[in-house]
Design an enzyme around this catalytic site. Structure first.
Site, short mmCIF file in Angstrom:
data_model
loop_
_atom_site.label_atom_id
_atom_site.label_comp_id
_atom_site.label_asym_id
_atom_site.label_seq_id
_atom_site.Cartn_x
_atom_site.Cartn_y
_atom_site.Cartn_z
CG ASN A 166 -1.97 -1.07 1.19
OD1 ASN A 166 -2.29 -1.63 0.14
ND2 ASN A 166 -2.53 -1.39 2.35
N GLY A 224 -3.43 4.64 7.53
CA GLY A 224 -2.09 4.78 8.07
C GLY A 224 -1.02 4.60 7.01
CG ASP A 225 -0.68 1.04 4.97
OD1 ASP A 225 0.13 0.96 5.91
OD2 ASP A 225 -1.49 0.13 4.69
N GLY A 226 -1.49 5.34 3.75
CA GLY A 226 -1.53 6.57 2.97
C GLY A 226 -0.80 7.69 3.68
CB ALA A 279 2.38 6.92 0.89
#
Length: 312
Positions: free
Chosen positions: A50, A245-247, A250
């Site tokens: 992700n 959380g992954d966004g 990033a």
């Protein structure tokens, strides 16, 4: 099939590569109960994958290192990464294992319950990656994996002069990630994970690590050895918090790498990255599944800040 053009990766994301099955329901069922599935979506998932997809969408070339099984779910996960423009050449395929499939049940408030099998997603190791990979990248981002693998990958990165970030995820309180955390330049935790770290590593001192604490709808805070900076986040209509959380990670990493600075004792240097990260996390929560199209334009429309501009 149109694929995103590739260039040499600036970031290597190491960790889980999954296939997600997302089910939207009005509410979670009681024991022995049953609820109607309003919407069912299948898509690529896994924190490392992700983040890599998010980075590429933010014009930061990325590769992913992890493992999948030799089944259709693994093939679909890799095809999804290929379409997104993520480099997958070093992903390990174990023909004897099943790819990890996660079943995500999302209620009408956007909260998520996860059912998962281990599968092949921790079948990779530091010894299986070509060390020359670290000569090609600027940054290594670690997500949940065996502690020994995380430690070894972080050490290989530092030997090559590559900075390291780590988002250990919900198992941080159950696994001994001490050595990997000690080798980390930027540590991402949510509030619950930060509390677990405090209990588990209360006697440890890692002043050189930049700590980023995600607070969900309340924004986030960056803490350094000389102080902290916070941002309250953005108000959006939440559909699905999976992958927010992954966004966030990033957006934070894309902005820091764009600025060319990682100054551990200057929390103000991370203010732009924090705002962009909060915008990315918020945008991810406005749509279903863990992978929502992010772009500098969409982030600037929400936050007023572009992740690809210099923070000088």
């Amino acid at each position: 099939m149109n694929e995103t053009p590739r260039s040499n990766p600036r970031v290597l994301c190491a960790g889980h590569i999954n296939w997600d099955v997302t089910m939207h329901v009005q509410s979670l069922p009681d024991p022995d109960g049953e609820v109607h599935i309003d919407q069912l979506i299948q898509s690529g998932g896994g924190s490392a994958a992700n983040v890599a997809v998010g980075l590429v969408s933010l014009q930061t070339p990325a590769a992913v290192y992890g493992s999948v099984g030799g089944d259709e779910a693994g093939a679909m996960a890799l095809r999804a990464l290929d379409r997104a423009g993520v480099e997958t050449g070093c992903v390990l395929i174990d023909p004897e294992q099943q790819t990890s499939v996660k079943y995500l049940i999302v209620d009408e408030t956007g909260q998520v319950m996860v059912l998962a099998n281990e599968g092949a997603n921790e079948g990779f190791s530091a010894s299986a990656i070509d060390p020359s990979m670290f000569e090609q990248i600027e940054h290594l981002h670690l997500t949940s994996q065996h502690p020994e693998t995380a430690q070894s990958l972080a050490e290989l990165a530092h030997e090559a002069g590559v900075t390291v970030s780590f988002d250990p995820g919900r198992r941080v309180g159950d696994r001994d990630f001490s050595a990997a955390i000690d080798a980390t330049d930027i540590l991402f935790l949510n509030r619950h994970e930060a509390a677990a770290i405090g209990r588990t590593h209360a006697d440890r001192d890692t002043p050189e690590t930049v700590l980023v604490v995600k607070r969900g709808g309340d924004g986030a805070v960056v803490r350094t050895s000389s102080g902290e900076v916070s941002h309250s986040g953005f108000s959006v209509d939440v559909v699905d918090t999976t992958g927010s959380g992954d966004g966030f990670a990033a957006g934070f990493l894309a902005t820091v790498l764009s600025s060319g600075e990682m100054i551990r004792n200057r929390p103000d240097k991370y203010e732009r990255a924090l705002i962009v990260a909060n915008a990315c996390g918020a945008l991810t929560a406005t749509e279903s599944t863990a992978r929502v199209p992010l772009s500098p334009a969409s982030i600037e429309a929400l936050s007023g800040i572009s992740p690809i501009e210099s923070s000088q």
